[in-house]
Motif scaffolding. Structure first.
Motif, PDB file in Angstrom:
ATOM      1  N   PHE A 130       0.735  -1.198   0.000  1.00 35.53           N
ATOM      2  CA  PHE A 130       0.002   0.003   0.111  1.00 35.53           C
ATOM      3  C   PHE A 130       0.812   1.325   0.002  1.00 35.53           C
ATOM      4  O   PHE A 130       0.182   2.356  -0.431  1.00 35.53           O
ATOM      5  N   GLY A 131       2.089   1.236   0.369  1.00 40.02           N
ATOM      6  CA  GLY A 131       2.628   2.449   0.552  1.00 40.02           C
ATOM      7  C   GLY A 131       2.520   3.541   1.341  1.00 40.02           C
ATOM      8  O   GLY A 131       1.662   3.235   2.290  1.00 40.02           O
ATOM      9  N   CYS A 132       2.824   4.649   0.897  1.00 40.89           N
ATOM     10  CA  CYS A 132       2.187   5.848   2.034  1.00 40.89           C
ATOM     11  C   CYS A 132       0.869   6.432   1.558  1.00 40.89           C
ATOM     12  O   CYS A 132       0.106   7.250   2.293  1.00 40.89           O
ATOM     13  N   PHE A 133       0.413   6.068   0.406  1.00 34.41           N
ATOM     14  CA  PHE A 133      -0.575   6.892  -0.188  1.00 34.41           C
ATOM     15  C   PHE A 133      -1.843   6.259  -0.856  1.00 34.41           C
ATOM     16  O   PHE A 133      -2.841   6.702  -1.025  1.00 34.41           O
ATOM     17  N   THR A 134      -1.861   4.664  -0.629  1.00 30.01           N
ATOM     18  CA  THR A 134      -3.226   3.701  -1.227  1.00 30.01           C
ATOM     19  C   THR A 134      -3.676   3.465   0.007  1.00 30.01           C
ATOM     20  O   THR A 134      -3.199   2.967   1.191  1.00 30.01           O
ATOM     21  N   VAL A 135      -5.045   3.272   0.089  1.00 29.67           N
ATOM     22  CA  VAL A 135      -6.102   2.906   0.891  1.00 29.67           C
ATOM     23  C   VAL A 135      -5.810   1.404   1.111  1.00 29.67           C
ATOM     24  O   VAL A 135      -5.834   0.898  -0.017  1.00 29.67           O
ATOM     25  N   PRO A 136      -5.647   0.621   2.145  1.00 25.19           N
ATOM     26  CA  PRO A 136      -5.690  -0.592   2.168  1.00 25.19           C
ATOM     27  C   PRO A 136      -7.078  -1.215   1.401  1.00 25.19           C
ATOM     28  O   PRO A 136      -8.073  -0.838   1.496  1.00 25.19           O
TER      29      PRO A 136
END
Length: 242
Positions: A130-136
């Protein structure tokens, strides 16, 4: 599993895009949209998110630490069921094995809920997915450690909150040969504990994990079982302690 649309926001995202991301975060983590009084409790975090003062990861931590999340999932569930729900909400999958459940159970009991959620969101697995910017979102792994891990993830991600009760995590009711689809657990025709192949090694591993559980968790699991299964579990645990 159906393909999942990934929702990502960054510093270039519009307010409308952030509002959509907020909607998706609530759908994934709360499994519903907040009530009006819950929006008031989360008002500052929501405004900070919409104004790009905080990102997805920071908002997730605030939400996971909030009374809104804890009231919905922590206070009404056993520790083991809560752990399973945290995996579902923040990692998009079910726990892969007993070792993983035991590891995170130790964190929960030793360091508390906030540390547990932080550990998941700050994990390397979370970063890769998910990184820092993607919603799980619900996991769609190309490879799973076992067919059982795929099955339990698929069941969990399609489970409505409370559909299979608030005590027994999926891997436990599978191991005990139970059907928990109605919210309470019933035997699937087996008079005693049943274990998948290879029977001996998996049985011993499972019983050792049960013995390491917090006594209150074991009491909750035992109380949710039919009398025959409860007696069978007690006998098996007693034998494994010798």
């Amino acid at each position: 599993m159906k393909p999942v649309e990934k929702i990502t926001v960054n510093r270039h995202s519009s307010v409308e895009e952030r509002q959509r991301a907020l909607y998706e975060i609530y759908g994934q983590v709360l499994e519903r949209q907040p009530y009006a009084y819950e929006h008031r409790l989360l008002a500052k975090a929501e405004q900070d998110f919409l104004r790009d003062k905080i990102g997805v990861k920071r908002f997730l931590k605030i939400l996971g630490h909030s009374e809104v999340y804890l009231n919905e999932f922590y206070y009404s569930s056993s520790n083991l069921k809560f752990l399973e729900l945290c995996f579902k909400h923040f990692m998009g999958r079910a726990p892969f094995d007993h070792y993983e459940m035991s590891h995170y159970s130790d964190i929960l009991m030793r360091d508390g809920v906030n540390a547990l959620i932080n550990q998941m969101i700050d994990s390397e697995e979370y970063r890769k997915h998910f990184g820092c910017f993607t919603v799980p979102y619900p996991s769609q792994e190309e490879f799973y450690p076992s067919p059982k891990a795929y099955l339990e993830t698929d069941i969990l991600n399609h489970e409505l909150h409370g559909q299979r009760g608030h005590v027994m995590p999926t891997m436990v009711w599978h191991e005990l040969g139970l059907d928990c689809d109605g919210g309470s657990c019933d035997l699937q025709g087996q008079p005693t504990l049943s274990f998948p192949e290879p029977e001996v090694s998996e049985r011993l591993e499972f019983l050792q994990v049960l013995r390491r559980m917090h006594p209150e968790d074991l009491k909750e699991i035992a109380a949710s079982l039919p009398p025959t299964q409860r007696a069978s579990l007690s006998q098996a645990l007693a034998k494994s302690a010798r």
